[in-house]
Write an enzyme that holds these catalytic residues in place. Sequence first.
Site, PDB file in Angstrom:
ATOM      1  N   GLY A  14       1.428  -2.360  14.891  1.00 30.28           N
ATOM      2  CA  GLY A  14       0.334  -1.419  15.164  1.00 30.28           C
ATOM      3  C   GLY A  14       0.750  -0.084  15.753  1.00 30.28           C
ATOM      4  N   ASN A  16       1.476   2.636  14.150  1.00 32.86           N
ATOM      5  CA  ASN A  16       0.715   3.687  13.447  1.00 32.86           C
ATOM      6  C   ASN A  16      -0.740   3.701  13.900  1.00 32.86           C
ATOM      7  OD1 ASN A  16       2.231   5.285  11.225  1.00 32.86           O
ATOM      8  ND2 ASN A  16       3.026   3.187  11.059  1.00 32.86           N
ATOM      9  N   MET A  88      -0.789  -6.282   5.461  1.00 33.50           N
ATOM     10  CA  MET A  88       0.069  -6.951   4.483  1.00 33.50           C
ATOM     11  C   MET A  88      -0.708  -7.713   3.406  1.00 33.50           C
ATOM     12  SD  MET A  88       2.932  -5.968   5.615  1.00 33.50           S
ATOM     13  CE  MET A  88       4.229  -6.975   4.941  1.00 33.50           C
ATOM     14  N   ARG A  89      -1.815  -7.171   2.987  1.00 33.53           N
ATOM     15  CA  ARG A  89      -2.566  -7.811   1.891  1.00 33.53           C
ATOM     16  C   ARG A  89      -2.972  -6.744   0.893  1.00 33.53           C
ATOM     17  NH1 ARG A  89      -3.039 -13.417   1.715  1.00 33.53           N
ATOM     18  NH2 ARG A  89      -4.676 -12.950   0.221  1.00 33.53           N
ATOM     19  N   ILE A  91      -5.646  -4.915  -1.405  1.00 35.67           N
ATOM     20  CA  ILE A  91      -7.090  -4.674  -1.309  1.00 35.67           C
ATOM     21  C   ILE A  91      -7.700  -4.941  -2.686  1.00 35.67           C
ATOM     22  CG2 ILE A  91      -8.843  -2.868  -0.939  1.00 35.67           C
ATOM     23  CD1 ILE A  91      -7.535  -3.582   1.660  1.00 35.67           C
ATOM     24  N   HIS A 107       3.340   4.076   3.433  1.00 36.03           N
ATOM     25  CA  HIS A 107       4.413   3.229   2.907  1.00 36.03           C
ATOM     26  C   HIS A 107       5.780   3.807   3.306  1.00 36.03           C
ATOM     27  CE1 HIS A 107       6.239   0.307   0.245  1.00 36.03           C
ATOM     28  NE2 HIS A 107       7.055   1.271  -0.151  1.00 36.03           N
TER      29      HIS A 107
HETATM   30  C1  GRF Z   1       4.951   0.989   8.630  1.00 35.55           C
HETATM   31  O1  GRF Z   1       6.319   1.249   8.582  1.00 35.55           O
HETATM   32  C2  GRF Z   1       4.288   1.293   7.320  1.00 35.55           C
HETATM   33  O2  GRF Z   1       5.000   2.190   6.547  1.00 35.55           O
HETATM   34  C3  GRF Z   1       4.253  -0.050   6.619  1.00 35.55           C
HETATM   35  O3  GRF Z   1       4.120  -0.984   7.632  1.00 35.55           O
HETATM   36  C4  GRF Z   1       4.670  -0.485   8.839  1.00 35.55           C
HETATM   37  C5  GRF Z   1       3.656  -0.725   9.918  1.00 35.55           C
HETATM   38  O4  GRF Z   1       4.172  -0.473  11.193  1.00 35.55           O
HETATM   39  N1  GRF Z   1       3.190  -0.071   5.645  1.00 35.55           N
HETATM   40  P1  GRF Z   1       3.224  -0.487  12.448  1.00 35.55           P
HETATM   41  O5  GRF Z   1       2.518  -1.834  12.458  1.00 35.55           O
HETATM   42  O6  GRF Z   1       2.266   0.648  12.311  1.00 35.55           O
HETATM   43  O7  GRF Z   1       4.127  -0.322  13.641  1.00 35.55           O
END
Ligand code: GRF
Length: 186
Positions: A14, A16, A88-89, A91, A107
């Site tokens: 989390g 991001n 991780m799914r 949509i 990504h």
């Molecule tokens: C990120 O590196 C993003 O690019 C990928 O999953 C990761 C999530 O990281 N889709 P976080 O959970 O936001 O730390």
Amino acid sequence: MVKIKTCVFISGKGSNLKNLIINSRDNSFPIKINLIICNNKKAYGINYAKKYRIPYIFINTKMKNYENRILLYLKKYKISFICLAGYMRIISEKILNNYRKRIINIHPSLLPKFKGLETFSRVLKSKEIKTGCTVHFVNKKLDSGSTITQKFFYIKTKDNVEDLKKKTQKLEYRAFPEAIIKIFRD
Ligand code: GRF
């Protein structure tokens, strides 16, 4: 300024999400995070929902029709924009049809290169000279919707998977907010 009611989907750390929450507290940032959806009870990211007092729900993606439940909550919170931040799914079309051009994903590669998982080890194996991150609209195909923004760095010969991850995530924290500003600029 009327902020766009937004839901962030997460599955893990989390970081991001945290970055988006902090950005969204600025009055001039176009979105407000009204809901967090998580499909993993052990996700560290849920702590940010608690810390910043944002409503969150867990969704068991093993359950039949779990997407109906997601849609119900999106409606309840009047969500009009969705950010996938390490969710991780895939949509499904059910949700996509309700949110055309209103779901974005981040990504950790320069798409269209290295779609899917294990990006950093694949980047190293294929001796790329640069890598980075992409924010893109979500469509039916994995990591394939149109690009909103990309950021890159040059790979050093001594860089390992952890180094690439760190450097990529640093760029992600700039790319995700910038992409959102770009979408709602007009
Ligand atoms: C990120 O590196 C993003 O690019 C990928 O999953 C990761 C999530 O990281 N889709 P976080 O959970 O936001 O730390």
